[in-house]
Design an enzyme around this catalytic site. Structure first.
Site, PDB file in Angstrom:
ATOM      1  N   PRO A   1      -7.499  -1.807   8.829  1.00 40.67           N
ATOM      2  CA  PRO A   1      -7.866  -2.098  10.222  1.00 40.67           C
ATOM      3  C   PRO A   1      -7.936  -0.787  10.993  1.00 40.67           C
ATOM      4  O   PRO A   1      -6.989  -0.002  10.984  1.00 40.67           O
ATOM      5  CB  PRO A   1      -6.709  -2.986  10.714  1.00 40.67           C
ATOM      6  CG  PRO A   1      -5.553  -2.651   9.820  1.00 40.67           C
ATOM      7  CD  PRO A   1      -6.139  -2.261   8.500  1.00 40.67           C
TER       8      PRO A   1
ATOM      9  N   CYS B   1       0.719   1.500  13.889  1.00 35.95           N
ATOM     10  CA  CYS B   1      -0.152   2.256  14.787  1.00 35.95           C
ATOM     11  C   CYS B   1       0.675   3.083  15.765  1.00 35.95           C
ATOM     12  O   CYS B   1       1.556   2.553  16.438  1.00 35.95           O
ATOM     13  CB  CYS B   1      -1.071   1.307  15.554  1.00 35.95           C
ATOM     14  SG  CYS B   1      -2.220   2.175  16.645  1.00 35.95           S
TER      15      CYS B   1
ATOM     16  N   ASN C   1      -1.481   3.129   1.493  1.00 33.69           N
ATOM     17  CA  ASN C   1      -2.525   3.512   2.434  1.00 33.69           C
ATOM     18  C   ASN C   1      -2.266   4.945   2.881  1.00 33.69           C
ATOM     19  O   ASN C   1      -1.139   5.411   2.870  1.00 33.69           O
ATOM     20  CB  ASN C   1      -2.496   2.549   3.636  1.00 33.69           C
ATOM     21  CG  ASN C   1      -3.396   2.971   4.786  1.00 33.69           C
ATOM     22  OD1 ASN C   1      -2.950   3.052   5.928  1.00 33.69           O
ATOM     23  ND2 ASN C   1      -4.647   3.248   4.506  1.00 33.69           N
TER      24      ASN C   1
END
Length: 345
Positions: free
Chosen positions: A32, A115, A226
């Site tokens: 995302p 985030c 990731n």
């Protein structure tokens, strides 16, 4: 083209078999990315891979509860398998947002605990939640209580002065106890003060070894790595250690290089034979978008890297960058003609 978010059009019950199929799809997922992985980007990415798991941009729980739900949650049915990423830190609000999202039939609901942007910190969610694992556990349990899709978590290895070797295994253990079975781990710390969001994607060192170790310590958890993964070779190297790999910027800037080879991971042929075929297949999609009042750049801004490293890449990028904001399909056709001409030279 957008899916009608009504109960009669929901996917079949999210039973164990369906969850297993989504876990298999997460062998390769596209991260995302705020302002990037919108519905137009995802339609483009799906042209190149039928199997990779796609993620929405992060949508905040308050926005889902109080905002324009159709604008935030609508998508094209062809985007499946598709995960919705939510941001928030209020268990009741996340529960309500998850319940609302049920009617859109997403294949997964993911909680953002990674985030580092200022906007996210000011809302007390995202990476800052690495400091509050008990609250995260409360959030995911509230989401699981009402979700038809599997609830997952995306996190960092730690934040600020935390020691990742202590923090990460404790965080995963708490998530596992809360009922989480699948997580994606960005293999960098996040520095909440002193680094911009962009710097937080590049400056903190990657610690793949620690993430790989987590799979050894939690063999029953489905864990994806990731961060900084830039090639198909990188993907294969990580799959020697992990259940899945999540790719971000490389898939966006070099989409054919990553997604054009993606379906081989499932022993399947790529749906397209090359980037020219992808561009041709996108033309009617873009044309329909224009007829419905959309703008060319809303698609083409995601497609600038389609011919990365190939003949005509510079002309393609320049023509679309300069003309898409004010032109129509003729600009797209001109860019594609220049690619064909360069390839034939």
């Amino acid at each position: 083209m957008m899916q009608d978010p009504s109960p009669k059009n929901l996917s079949q019950a999210f039973d164990d078999e369906h969850k297993a199929s989504i876990a298999m799809a997460s062998r390769l997922s596209i991260a995302p990315m705020m302002d990037w992985t919108d519905r137009n980007c995802r339609v483009f990415h799906r042209m190149m891979s039928r199997h990779a798991l796609l993620y929405t941009e992060m949508v905040t729980a308050p926005a889902v509860v109080h905002g324009d739900r159709s604008r935030l949650l609508d998508y094209d049915a062809a985007e499946h398998p598709l995960a919705l990423q939510l941001g928030g830190s209020d268990p009741a609000e996340l529960r309500q947002a998850t319940q609302i999202a049920n009617d859109w039939g997403y294949d997964e609901i993911n909680l953002n605990v990674g985030c580092p942007s200022d906007r996210v910190q000011s809302g007390c969610f995202g990476a800052v939640l690495m400091k509050s694992p008990d609250l995260v556990a409360e959030c995911v349990m509230a989401m699981q209580d009402v979700s038809r899709a599997e609830v997952t978590v995306k996190c960092r290895i730690g934040v600020d002065d935390q020691d990742p070797s202590d923090v990460l295994p404790d965080f995963i253990a708490r998530m596992q106890k809360a009922g989480i079975r699948r997580m994606s781990i960005h293999a960098r710390k996040a520095w909440l003060q002193g680094l911009s969001p962009r710097e937080n994607r590049e400056v903190p060192p990657l610690d793949y070894d620690l993430v790989h170790l987590m799979k050894q310590q939690f063999p029953d958890m489905h864990l994806s790595v990731n961060g900084g993964i830039g090639s198909v070779a990188d993907i294969h190297r990580h799959l020697d250690h992990m259940d899945g790999v999540m790719v971000g910027r490389a898939a966006y800037h070099q989409p054919w290089d990553i997604l054009g080879a993606a379906d081989r991971l499932w022993d399947a042929a790529a749906p397209m034979h090359g980037p020219v075929e992808v561009a041709e297949a996108m033309r009617p999609v873009i044309q329909a978008h224009l007829k419905n009042g959309g703008r060319l750049h809303q698609f083409t801004r995601h497609m600038l890297g389609l011919f990365h490293g190939r003949a005509g890449a510079r002309s393609w990028k320049r023509t679309l960058s300069e003309g898409a904001s004010r032109g129509g399909i003729e600009v797209y056709d001109a860019a594609l003609a220049q690619v064909r001409q360069a390839a034939a030279a």
